[in-house]
Design an enzyme around this catalytic site. Structure first.
Site, PDB file in Angstrom:
ATOM      1  N   SER A  60       0.840  -1.535   0.160  1.00  0.00           N
ATOM      2  CA  SER A  60      -0.390   0.240  -0.558  1.00  0.00           C
ATOM      3  C   SER A  60       0.836   1.191  -0.404  1.00  0.00           C
ATOM      4  CB  SER A  60      -0.559   0.249   1.428  1.00  0.00           C
ATOM      5  OG  SER A  60      -1.828  -0.852   1.190  1.00  0.00           O
ATOM      6  N   HIS A 134       8.133  -4.423   4.914  1.00  0.00           N
ATOM      7  CA  HIS A 134       8.483  -3.045   5.640  1.00  0.00           C
ATOM      8  C   HIS A 134       9.803  -3.120   5.888  1.00  0.00           C
ATOM      9  CE1 HIS A 134       4.191  -2.217   7.410  1.00  0.00           C
ATOM     10  NE2 HIS A 134       3.935  -3.513   6.463  1.00  0.00           N
ATOM     11  N   ASP A 164       2.633 -10.818   6.188  1.00  0.00           N
ATOM     12  CA  ASP A 164       3.655 -10.525   4.377  1.00  0.00           C
ATOM     13  C   ASP A 164       4.206 -12.022   4.009  1.00  0.00           C
ATOM     14  OD1 ASP A 164       2.393  -7.929   4.825  1.00  0.00           O
ATOM     15  OD2 ASP A 164       3.941  -7.438   5.623  1.00  0.00           O
ATOM     16  N   ARG A 201       0.230   0.421  14.339  1.00  0.00           N
ATOM     17  CA  ARG A 201       0.465   0.899  13.774  1.00  0.00           C
ATOM     18  C   ARG A 201      -1.494   1.934  13.671  1.00  0.00           C
ATOM     19  NH1 ARG A 201      -0.141   0.276   7.349  1.00  0.00           N
ATOM     20  NH2 ARG A 201      -2.550  -0.841   7.927  1.00  0.00           N
ATOM     21  N   LYS A 341      -6.301   2.942   6.836  1.00  0.00           N
ATOM     22  CA  LYS A 341      -5.545   2.948   5.189  1.00  0.00           C
ATOM     23  C   LYS A 341      -5.535   5.087   5.645  1.00  0.00           C
ATOM     24  CE  LYS A 341      -5.289  -0.996   4.020  1.00  0.00           C
ATOM     25  NZ  LYS A 341      -3.651  -1.922   3.164  1.00  0.00           N
ATOM     26  N   HIS A 412      -5.287 -10.299   4.745  1.00  0.00           N
ATOM     27  CA  HIS A 412      -4.014 -10.947   5.896  1.00  0.00           C
ATOM     28  C   HIS A 412      -4.594 -11.651   6.585  1.00  0.00           C
ATOM     29  CE1 HIS A 412      -1.116  -8.547   4.166  1.00  0.00           C
ATOM     30  NE2 HIS A 412      -1.722  -6.838   3.776  1.00  0.00           N
TER      31      HIS A 412
END
Length: 519
Positions: A60, A134, A164, A201, A341, A412
């Protein structure tokens, strides 16, 4: 309204009929209707075509940066990897050498010099996997290699992935890390912690604090003799990589005054909260008066422009991005997303700038307060669409960029049924939003920044990472048709901003080397 860009985050198009594809399995009447009625094609969202190393899946951050820049932007991951390759005499032929060789990077060397001068250790901290979203484990390996060459006492704090990458791939990554530690004689693993805690986050500070306490105070939920054991014992508790509880390893001594820290994640959004804790840049609700030890903290890239911290690879911000061009043309714009997002439609879309441009409004809708989004796969899509529709109808912005997070965030989790529900929830809101854009006289652009829900793996081995499959691009004129236009093949995310500007009758700057997708 002139134009609206709707980003279906994680909505890929899988050509393989033999996989569990939540996008294909979902009932998506609106998306299907728009694809048939409009001008449609597909976009490439991975590898060198978005500024990543060849073959690397997109994400993203990369996606929104390319979308906003209107050109291929060399990503920080590639910058770091190329600098390491130069240090090893292995630079790729297309390396532009914009950064110094890794082993000569003065900011990284300053961390080593600080620890050596104060009799301390260098702590390497970050996500240990080859997911490439990341971090890259090779970047940690290079730090260990440098420590070995200098004879510096170093330790590693390994954040496990499982999001991921495979949910249980951490065992192999940790084994590989320990092999590098043994080869270079330094960098032993001091803590193991799932990214759920270390890389939150969404302002869940209690999670961040648990990771912080393990790293700084040696206060983990568990203890293991070796890093690999930390993972295997977690699996025995039915806890996979993403959720491994903070675990101290061996004789971890904590973080002490005189030590130095190198946070080697190259992506910023999930590194900010822990950086705030370690850098004493804390929110008011931290809930503790305890200050971190006096250390030197270096970040691989700039995590936040307000952080007064040394950065090894400073930002290379693209100029003349979409938001800036719209602003200079006197246009108004609205950016909308839910919490997960929001940085992407603002900070990343604006080329790494925190501050909005003149005429740019922002609306954030809170993501659901759940442990994982398979528990509420519709997330906040209805509320997000409500907010967008109300803004369009009352404020009549010139342009809109909106992100639906569901296919990515639920993808995910690896839960196929939940991912199907997520895709269907987005399709329902997509229909409402496109109709509103058309009624306001606007062109609608529908795309994705990368795939995810298009490959959910198997029940026994769920796939939780992004994909490298093509993603959709659909253009709809205000009347809901192609309006006599056709969409070209072979496009990338860098072509979206030029497309939007062309539809709005705005000249695109020379820096935007992308080309319009419709003609």
């Amino acid at each position: 309204m002139d134009a609206g860009l709707i980003i279906l985050d994680g909505w890929g198009l899988n050509p393989d009929d033999d996989v569990r594809d939540a996008v294909a399995a979902a009932d998506t009447p609106n998306f299907d209707r728009y694809r048939d009625a409009g001008a449609a094609s597909t976009l490439t969202t991975h590898g060198r075509r978005v500024g990543l190393p060849e073959g690397q899946m997109g994400n993203s951050e990369v996606g929104h940066l390319n979308i906003g820049a209107g050109r291929v932007v060399k990503q920080d991951s590639a910058r770091v990897s190329d600098s390491i390759a130069r240090s090893r005499g292995e630079a790729p032929p297309d390396d532009d050498a914009q950064d110094p060789p890794f082993f000569e990077n003065e900011t990284i060397l300053s961390a080593f010099e600080h620890a050596e001068a104060h009799g301390g250790r260098v702590h390497f901290m970050g996500l240990v996997s080859d997911g490439g979203v990341h971090s890259y484990q090779d970047h940690l390996h290079a730090l260990i290699e440098l420590a070995g060459e200098r004879g510096t006492d170093a330790v590693s704090h390994a954040f496990t992935d499982g999001r991921d990458t495979s949910p249980t791939g951490g065992e192999d990554y940790l084994a590989d890390l320990e092999a590098h530690v043994e080869e270079h004689g330094t960098g032993h693993v001091a803590t193991v912690c799932g990214r759920y805690y270390a890389m939150d986050r969404d302002q869940n500070w209690e999670r961040t604090r648990r990771a912080y306490d393990a790293i700084v105070h040696r206060e983990g939920d568990h203890h293991a003799d070796e890093a690999v054991t930390a993972a295997t014992e977690s699996y025995a508790r039915d806890t996979t990589d993403e959720f491994i509880e903070p675990t101290t390893v061996g004789d971890h001594a904590g973080l002490e005054a005189g030590d130095a820290v190198v946070f080697f994640n190259f992506r910023s959004d999930r590194a900010r909260q822990l950086t705030r804790m370690l850098g004493d840049i804390r929110p008011e609700d931290w809930g503790s008066d305890t200050e971190p030890p006096d250390t030197r903290l270096v970040t691989m890239t700039q995590y936040d422009e307000t952080f007064d911290l040394p950065v090894a690879f400073p930002p290379n911000q693209p100029a003349d991005v979409l938001g800036e061009v719209l602003s200079e043309a006197g246009k108004t714009q609205i950016r909308l997303a839910e919490t997960e997002k929001y940085p992407h439609v603002t900070y990343f879309l604006n080329g790494g700038r925190e501050v909005a441009f003149d005429g740019e409004s922002r609306e954030i809708v809170d993501s659901p307060d759940v442990a994982t989004y398979d528990l509420q796969p519709e997330m906040s899509a209805p509320e997000l669409a409500d907010t967008a529709i109300e803004f369009i109808e009352t404020e009549d912005p010139s342009a809109m960029v909106l992100n639906f997070a569901n296919p990515d965030m639920v993808g995910h989790t690896g839960d196929f049924d939940a991912a199907v529900t997520a895709v269907e929830a987005v399709d329902e809101q997509l229909g409402r939003l496109v109709e509103t854009i058309g009624a306001a006289g606007g062109h609608a652009l529908i795309c994705a920044d990368h795939g995810n829900a298009d490959d959910m793996g198997t029940e026994d081995d769920p796939h939780t990472a992004h994909t490298t499959n093509p993603v959709p691009f659909i253009y709809l004129s205000p009347d809901g048709t192609a309006g006599g236009r056709t969409a070209r093949d072979g496009g990338t995310l860098a072509d979206l901003a030029p497309t939007m500007l062309t539809l709005m009758g705005i000249d695109r700057p020379d820096a935007m080397t992308g080309t319009p997708l419709v003609e």
